[in-house]
Design a protein around this motif. Structure first.
Motif, PDB file in Angstrom:
ATOM      1  N   GLU A 413      45.506  45.689  43.407  1.00  7.10           N
ATOM      2  CA  GLU A 413      45.072  45.386  42.069  1.00  7.10           C
ATOM      3  C   GLU A 413      46.023  43.877  41.224  1.00  7.10           C
ATOM      4  O   GLU A 413      45.197  44.003  39.874  1.00  7.10           O
ATOM      5  N   ALA A 417      44.975  40.931  38.743  1.00  7.63           N
ATOM      6  CA  ALA A 417      44.973  41.000  37.257  1.00  7.63           C
ATOM      7  C   ALA A 417      45.688  39.954  37.429  1.00  7.63           C
ATOM      8  O   ALA A 417      45.420  39.260  36.500  1.00  7.63           O
ATOM      9  N   THR A 499      38.958  36.670  43.580  1.00 10.49           N
ATOM     10  CA  THR A 499      39.036  36.444  42.681  1.00 10.49           C
ATOM     11  C   THR A 499      38.312  34.959  42.254  1.00 10.49           C
ATOM     12  O   THR A 499      38.455  34.754  40.956  1.00 10.49           O
ATOM     13  N   THR A 502      37.231  33.828  38.441  1.00 11.79           N
ATOM     14  CA  THR A 502      36.978  34.556  37.471  1.00 11.79           C
ATOM     15  C   THR A 502      38.544  34.151  36.587  1.00 11.79           C
ATOM     16  O   THR A 502      39.378  34.337  36.910  1.00 11.79           O
ATOM     17  N   SER A 678      42.010  50.134  38.391  1.00 15.66           N
ATOM     18  CA  SER A 678      41.679  48.966  39.208  1.00 15.66           C
ATOM     19  C   SER A 678      42.535  48.009  38.348  1.00 15.66           C
ATOM     20  O   SER A 678      42.745  47.739  37.215  1.00 15.66           O
ATOM     21  N   CYS A 679      42.178  46.845  39.250  1.00 20.17           N
ATOM     22  CA  CYS A 679      42.229  45.061  37.523  1.00 20.17           C
ATOM     23  C   CYS A 679      41.277  45.359  36.625  1.00 20.17           C
ATOM     24  O   CYS A 679      42.128  44.732  35.605  1.00 20.17           O
ATOM     25  N   GLU A 680      40.255  45.612  36.749  1.00 19.57           N
ATOM     26  CA  GLU A 680      39.594  45.347  35.159  1.00 19.57           C
ATOM     27  C   GLU A 680      40.222  45.720  34.084  1.00 19.57           C
ATOM     28  O   GLU A 680      39.825  46.160  33.312  1.00 19.57           O
ATOM     29  N   GLU A 681      40.842  47.472  35.139  1.00 20.62           N
ATOM     30  CA  GLU A 681      40.897  48.490  33.638  1.00 20.62           C
ATOM     31  C   GLU A 681      43.416  48.176  33.302  1.00 20.62           C
ATOM     32  O   GLU A 681      42.796  48.287  31.955  1.00 20.62           O
ATOM     33  N   HIS A 684      41.680  45.585  30.848  1.00 19.41           N
ATOM     34  CA  HIS A 684      40.855  45.359  29.345  1.00 19.41           C
ATOM     35  C   HIS A 684      41.788  46.349  28.841  1.00 19.41           C
ATOM     36  O   HIS A 684      42.216  46.613  27.728  1.00 19.41           O
ATOM     37  N   LEU A 692      35.539  39.598  31.049  1.00 14.60           N
ATOM     38  CA  LEU A 692      35.640  38.846  32.853  1.00 14.60           C
ATOM     39  C   LEU A 692      34.335  37.988  32.579  1.00 14.60           C
ATOM     40  O   LEU A 692      33.594  38.089  32.345  1.00 14.60           O
TER      41      LEU A 692
END
Ligand SMILES: [Zn+2]
Ligand SMILES: [Zn+2]
Ligand SMILES: [Zn+2]
Length: 697
Positions: A413, A417, A499, A502, A678-681, A684, A692
């Motif tokens: 993760e 990121a 990714t 992205t 997670s990568c998204e968390e 963010h 994204l």
């Protein structure tokens, strides 16, 4: 047919004052070229005041349903005549022309825009018209101002960049995938054979809730064959169309814009549009392809290289070891002399090796080694030296760079990121460099390092300086890159693959995603470190994650990590003599004995932006953060977030964090990854305003 058509056009010019006026205005319309080194052909921008009607058209369902259809016979202006050239379609003079002799070829019946039902009419028309004409189609969500009424357009297409480019192609393939402007473009040679188009059409995705792939189609004729340009679209209108103030450009791209003839009805947009901005707009509504990047690897009088597979050099296939050298005439390779020598792989898997690449430049361990690369080798003479440049797909480049930067034991993760921010940073740098190159150098207020240098104040910041003949160098100045990387782990490959394409995006643009080692508890604003342009996606966030001594996690982020180092909170101490001597030497300014250090301005993370140095001989303010850090330390202070205590003639600096503190905090992100975020968390948390986005497929 042409006689009939010309007679019809002339009659309309006599009888229809509005159309006549607009055609007369077209003769003296402003247009200019937008040139960029990176493009195979220049773009062209046209300032067409009459097009406000069409560019500004509301194309939402409700507006379209509410207005009478202007292509239906019953609703046309009284002066507008039609010419029936075949049963299903009639020709109308377009009263708001972009091209000379601009026609609308409209279906007699009111039915929705659909290329499949207009294709045969398109072929008939382009084959019947003189060779300088084009016939084109705007899909319902790709620039058509009457998406509810089936129609094509035709006109004289001379000088349209992509049309000229397509006509110059001599491919033997029927279908050619090209991307001269950075977005997917297909050429179909011999498109009068409809099956060639149908095959491509069936492969393109149809967005949910729509009935055909989003496309622009332009047909031109070469002899008795039709060359078709097909441009898939991602979006109808770019963000800048509905932006406010400075950010707004009234550009609503249709087929001609996508072919490099950009129309704007506003003079201010016409005047300020640059090639870089235009490409940005077109790429946003087209379908971006994976960009390549030019990396400057080495330079000298001679470059020796080994082709570990089959390569194309000029028109010849080559494999084995070669040398190219610089002469007064150009680059000498074998028996030929070249301005630029392109060495391109004939197979995807081929690699080449450069002999004697210097690594660790200006460090005690400087040495030379052989390095191996994917992609192409470009040799070019720049400022009297022969340069070896590696042109490589961005994803391959990122794989190598991330493998060097990150430890193979990092969480996937965290690696994901990092892949996303590295990709974003890199694309933003390319965009920024291009923009800076386009600007008149003398008027550039956005430099790489600048100062406001009054006697009492020395405020300077350091940003990456752009290279002129390639995108990035292979040193730490940009990002360390050593070609095919032996450290690539399955985790790094997975992070890149999952990714792919992205990026972090804000307002339709890719974010300049900055990051630093450790924020110290709170992240900093961009303006505290570099120029004063606000970057809303680089906001201030509280960071509870980087206050850690977890050695396993620290070693994931810090190359050559020294375990005794403490940087969340740190202390540096100098005697007055030490400090005075240090500041004189490092700052290049004699303050005499230093009496005090007074923070004048701090950013939200506590980083000092301007620091007053009070000396026995002189007093001066210095800034921004990097200038402060390099002045107050033999190498660099960990950060400019410190407090100053004076005790028994000594200066004690109590500080927090490591680096500029803007954007992602690497230690904090590594801790988040280790704790299962997670990568998204992670992204963010550090870039709450950014989203994204899939920048390319
Ligand atoms: Zn209609
Ligand atoms: Zn560089
Ligand atoms: Zn932090």
């Amino acid at each position: 047919m042409m006689n009939t058509l010309n007679t019809f056009f002339e009659a309309q010019m006599r009888e229809w004052a509005l159309a006549r006026g607009n055609y007369e205005a077209l003769d003296s319309v402003w247009s200019r070229e937008l040139v960029s080194e990176k493009l195979p052909t220049a773009l062209c921008v046209q300032c067409n005041l009459a097009r406000l009607v069409s560019t500004g058209a509301s194309i939402d369902k409700a507006s379209i349903a509410a207005r009478p259809c202007f292509l239906c016979a019953g609703n046309r202006p009284a002066e507008q005549q039609s010419l029936a050239l075949n049963g299903e379609f009639e020709w109308l003079v377009n009263p708001y022309p972009i091209l000379p002799n601009h026609y609308t070829i409209a279906s007699v019946a009111h039915r929705r825009q659909n290329i499949a039902e207009a294709y045969d009419a398109m072929m008939q028309a382009v084959l019947a018209l003189p060779e300088e004409y084009i016939v084109f189609y705007n899909g319902p969500k790709c620039g058509a101002s009457a998406p509810d009424h089936l129609h094509l357009q035709a006109g004289v297409g001379e000088g349209i960049p992509l049309v000229e480019y397509a006509k110059g192609q001599t491919s033997e393939e029927c279908l050619q995938a090209i991307a001269p402007f950075g977005y997917q473009t297909y050429l179909i040679h011999g498109a009068e054979d409809r099956s060639r188009f149908d095959e491509l059409y069936s492969m393109l995705p149809v967005p949910e809730g729509e009935y055909e792939p989003r496309i622009n189609v332009v047909a031109c004729r070469k002899g008795n064959r039709v060359c078709l340009i097909v441009i898939p679209r991602h979006a109808h209108r770019p963000h800048c169309y509905s932006a406010e103030g400075e950010a707004q450009y009234l550009i609503s791209p249709g087929a001609l814009d996508m072919c490099g003839l950009i129309i704007t009805p506003r003079r201010e947009d016409y005047e300020r549009l640059t090639a870089a901005r235009a490409l940005d707009i077109l790429c946003e509504v087209g379908v971006r392809i994976e960009p390549t990047i030019d990396v400057g690897i080495m330079q000298g009088k001679e470059v020796a290289f080994t082709l570990n597979g089959e390569y194309t050099v000029g028109h010849n296939k080559r494999q084995g070891t070669f040398a190219a050298s610089m002469t007064d005439e150009g680059i000498l390779f074998e028996t030929g002399v070249y301005d630029t020598l392109y060495v391109e792989p004939a197979q995807d898997s081929a690699t080449f090796s450069l002999h004697g690449v210097t690594i660790g430049k200006e460090f005690h361990w400087q040495q030379q080694e052989m390095q191996t690369f994917q992609g192409s080798l470009i040799l070019r003479i720049i400022d009297g030296e022969l340069h070896a440049i590696n042109r490589i797909a961005i994803e391959d480049y990122l794989t190598s760079v991330i493998a060097s930067e990150m430890s193979g034991t990092s969480s996937v993760e965290l690696l994901k990121a990092h892949a996303i921010i590295s990709r974003s940073w890199l694309l933003a740098q390319l965009e920024r460099d291009e923009r800076l190159k386009m600007k008149d150098k003398s008027s550039s207020e956005e430099g790489n390092s600048q100062l406001s240098n009054a006697d009492s104040q020395f405020v300077k910041w350091y940003d990456r300086e752009a290279h002129t003949h390639f995108d990035v160098c292979a040193d730490d100045h940009c990002q360390r890159y050593q070609g095919v990387n032996r450290k690539v782990t399955p985790q790094v490959l997975e992070a890149i693959r999952t990714t792919r394409g992205t990026v972090l995006s804000y307002g339709g643009k890719v974010c300049d995603a900055r990051f630093s080692k450790c924020c110290g508890g709170k992240t900093e604003l961009y303006e505290s470190c570099w120029d004063d342009t606000p970057h809303p996606y680089l906001s201030v966030v509280e960071d509870p994650f980087c206050n850690t001594h977890d050695e396993r996690v620290l070693s994931e982020v810090l190359n050559h990590y020294d375990q005794s180092t403490d940087f969340y909170r740190w202390t540096v101490e100098y005697s007055q003599e030490e400090l005075s001597e240090l500041v004189r030497r490092r700052g290049g300014f004699d303050y005499g004995d230093i009496i005090d250090l007074i923070p004048i301005e701090r950013g939200p993370s506590g980083r000092i932006v301007r620091l007053q140095i009070v000396g026995a001989k002189a007093t001066r303010i210095i800034g921004k953060e990097l200038e402060i850090r390099r002045t107050l330390s033999e190498n660099h202070l960990y950060s400019s977030a410190f407090e100053v205590k004076k005790k028994n003639g000594r200066f004690i600096l109590h500080g927090a964090g490591w680096g500029h503190g803007v954007g992602l905090c690497q230690i904090g992100a590594a801790m988040m990854g280790a704790q299962g975020y997670s990568c998204e968390e992670i992204l963010h948390h550090y870039y709450p305003e950014a989203v994204l986005a899939e920048w390319y497929k």
